[in-house]
Design an enzyme around this catalytic site. Sequence first.
Site, PDB file in Angstrom:
ATOM      1  N   ASP A   1       0.821  -1.209   0.000  1.00 32.45           N
ATOM      2  CA  ASP A   1       0.000   0.000   0.000  1.00 32.45           C
ATOM      3  C   ASP A   1       0.857   1.262   0.000  1.00 32.45           C
ATOM      4  O   ASP A   1       0.418   2.312  -0.470  1.00 32.45           O
ATOM      5  CB  ASP A   1      -0.900   0.056   1.244  1.00 32.45           C
TER       6      ASP A   1
ATOM      7  N   ASP B   1      -2.540   5.683  -3.038  1.00 34.03           N
ATOM      8  CA  ASP B   1      -1.935   4.574  -2.311  1.00 34.03           C
ATOM      9  C   ASP B   1      -1.177   3.763  -3.360  1.00 34.03           C
ATOM     10  O   ASP B   1      -1.647   3.626  -4.505  1.00 34.03           O
ATOM     11  CB  ASP B   1      -3.004   3.679  -1.665  1.00 34.03           C
TER      12      ASP B   1
ATOM     13  N   HIS C   1      -7.713   0.116  -3.814  1.00 34.59           N
ATOM     14  CA  HIS C   1      -6.607  -0.755  -4.240  1.00 34.59           C
ATOM     15  C   HIS C   1      -7.023  -1.684  -5.378  1.00 34.59           C
ATOM     16  O   HIS C   1      -8.060  -2.331  -5.326  1.00 34.59           O
ATOM     17  CB  HIS C   1      -6.052  -1.572  -3.063  1.00 34.59           C
TER      18      HIS C   1
ATOM     19  N   ASP D   1      -5.570  -4.462  -6.324  1.00 38.24           N
ATOM     20  CA  ASP D   1      -5.030  -5.819  -6.320  1.00 38.24           C
ATOM     21  C   ASP D   1      -5.971  -6.922  -5.828  1.00 38.24           C
ATOM     22  O   ASP D   1      -5.530  -8.047  -5.577  1.00 38.24           O
ATOM     23  CB  ASP D   1      -3.653  -5.883  -5.632  1.00 38.24           C
TER      24      ASP D   1
ATOM     25  N   ARG E   1     -16.393  -6.729 -10.909  1.00 42.80           N
ATOM     26  CA  ARG E   1     -15.779  -5.402 -11.085  1.00 42.80           C
ATOM     27  C   ARG E   1     -15.057  -5.392 -12.416  1.00 42.80           C
ATOM     28  O   ARG E   1     -13.832  -5.304 -12.464  1.00 42.80           O
ATOM     29  CB  ARG E   1     -14.750  -5.148  -9.977  1.00 42.80           C
TER      30      ARG E   1
ATOM     31  N   SER F   1     -11.099  -5.937   4.115  1.00 42.01           N
ATOM     32  CA  SER F   1     -11.113  -6.309   2.703  1.00 42.01           C
ATOM     33  C   SER F   1     -12.276  -7.233   2.396  1.00 42.01           C
ATOM     34  O   SER F   1     -12.885  -7.818   3.283  1.00 42.01           O
ATOM     35  CB  SER F   1      -9.802  -6.987   2.333  1.00 42.01           C
ATOM     36  N   SER F   2     -12.567  -7.383   1.109  1.00 46.36           N
ATOM     37  CA  SER F   2     -13.659  -8.248   0.673  1.00 46.36           C
ATOM     38  C   SER F   2     -13.146  -9.680   0.506  1.00 46.36           C
ATOM     39  O   SER F   2     -11.953  -9.952   0.634  1.00 46.36           O
ATOM     40  CB  SER F   2     -14.213  -7.738  -0.654  1.00 46.36           C
TER      41      SER F   2
ATOM     42  N   CYS G   1      -0.785  -7.834  -1.066  1.00 46.46           N
ATOM     43  CA  CYS G   1      -0.749  -6.692  -0.139  1.00 46.46           C
ATOM     44  C   CYS G   1       0.422  -6.765   0.834  1.00 46.46           C
ATOM     45  O   CYS G   1       1.028  -5.744   1.147  1.00 46.46           O
ATOM     46  CB  CYS G   1      -2.012  -6.654   0.710  1.00 46.46           C
TER      47      CYS G   1
HETATM   48  O1  DAV Z   1     -11.681  -6.174  -2.391  1.00 41.25           O
HETATM   49  O2  DAV Z   1     -11.599  -5.324  -0.400  1.00 41.25           O
HETATM   50  C1  DAV Z   1      -8.737  -5.201  -1.037  1.00 41.25           C
HETATM   51  C2  DAV Z   1      -7.424  -4.651  -1.505  1.00 41.25           C
HETATM   52  C3  DAV Z   1      -6.412  -4.704  -0.447  1.00 41.25           C
HETATM   53  N1  DAV Z   1      -5.150  -4.131  -0.870  1.00 41.25           N
HETATM   54  C4  DAV Z   1     -11.123  -5.457  -1.546  1.00 41.25           C
HETATM   55  C5  DAV Z   1      -9.867  -4.748  -1.898  1.00 41.25           C
END
Ligand code: DAV
Length: 373
Positions: A112, A200, A249, A251, A268, A302-303, A355
């Site tokens: 990040d 970031d 982000h 990634d 997405r 994060s997801s 990450c």
């Molecule tokens: O899908 O929550 C997480 C990215 C972490 N660098 C997400 C994005």
Amino acid sequence: MEWSAGRTQVNSWNEWDPLRHVIVGRATDCHIPPNEPALEAKVPEDSDMRGMWGKRPQESIDRGNELLDGFAALLEARGIRVDRPDPIDFSQPVTTPDFHTGSQFGCMPPRDVLLTVGHEMLEATMSYRCRWFEYLCYRPLMQRYFEEDPRFRHEAAPKPRLTDADYHKDYLSEKIGVEKRLQWAADKHFVTTEEEPLFDAADVLRFGRDLVVQHGFTTNQKGIEWLRRHFPDHRVHAVNFPGDPYPIHIDATFTPLRPGLILNNPQRRLPEGQREMFHRNGWEIVDAAQPAHNSPPPLCYSSTWLSMNVLVLDPKTVCVEKSEVYQAEQMDRLGMEVIPVELRDAYAFGGGLHCCTADVYREGGCEDYFPKA
Ligand code: DAV
């Protein structure tokens, strides 16, 4: 110059060339920061983290560190040099002439903060107040690389002021609803304003001469313009992913695996107009496999799409989180050798395998993968 483990060289131009030297983060002293505008917008409305702040439970930190240490050891066993950050005391508040916030965050995700482009490592502006001083955790390493590699360029983007003018007020509500968030994301109305350049490092993907940067919550258009002026020999492309209600982000959304192949999060998708440069140059963009989990682990920002947050070791080898069986299967079908790495219990500290790392050295130089403009 040939790679040698005993001599530090900073060199990395893309996301896939053979990795020889990397930074792996630590979970030590990680805090859930108090609310602030950027966080308010990102923490999902139904998250267990809403309203909580303070140091994370020591047991979970110990477990996170066990997994991160294991990942570092696995990389070392493959001959990759691994460096680690020096955590600062994240319970300290951050006070500048412009803002105050009650604590900091941590140093699990170096990706990040640090953007490696060729012989340069650039400290990002960051866009959360709680992450304003995070670069300090990496300064001992930066100092060492500076002493050991005469070509290393240590750069830092202008520190942002992060006053209230940096954040759109209509995002400062707990009850926006996913539908409205998706509309805002489609309209490129994000929490950050265009007050000053913000980015970031994890919003940037490196493709040799081309840098692909996500415009979203953590990176604004001025940040992308700043990167364009800072890297005059690169072509800098802004992308956005309208299906993401919390776009931070790139990634867990867009993952290049090797020249010509990118995984894209099927919720997405890159908009049609932005795919052209890839297609014109023979790149394939394929939907990523579904995550193996229905929800993120506890107290995680994060997801579930951290399933795609993989670390490519070379164009045929990729580290995939051990429980992400569908993603591993897909990698296998795509001809990649999969190294399973257990990391899920460390996700809450700031993300997945991509990450928690930052490139120092990958073989190869700056190639043009998109010659057809
Ligand atoms: O899908 O929550 C997480 C990215 C972490 N660098 C997400 C994005």
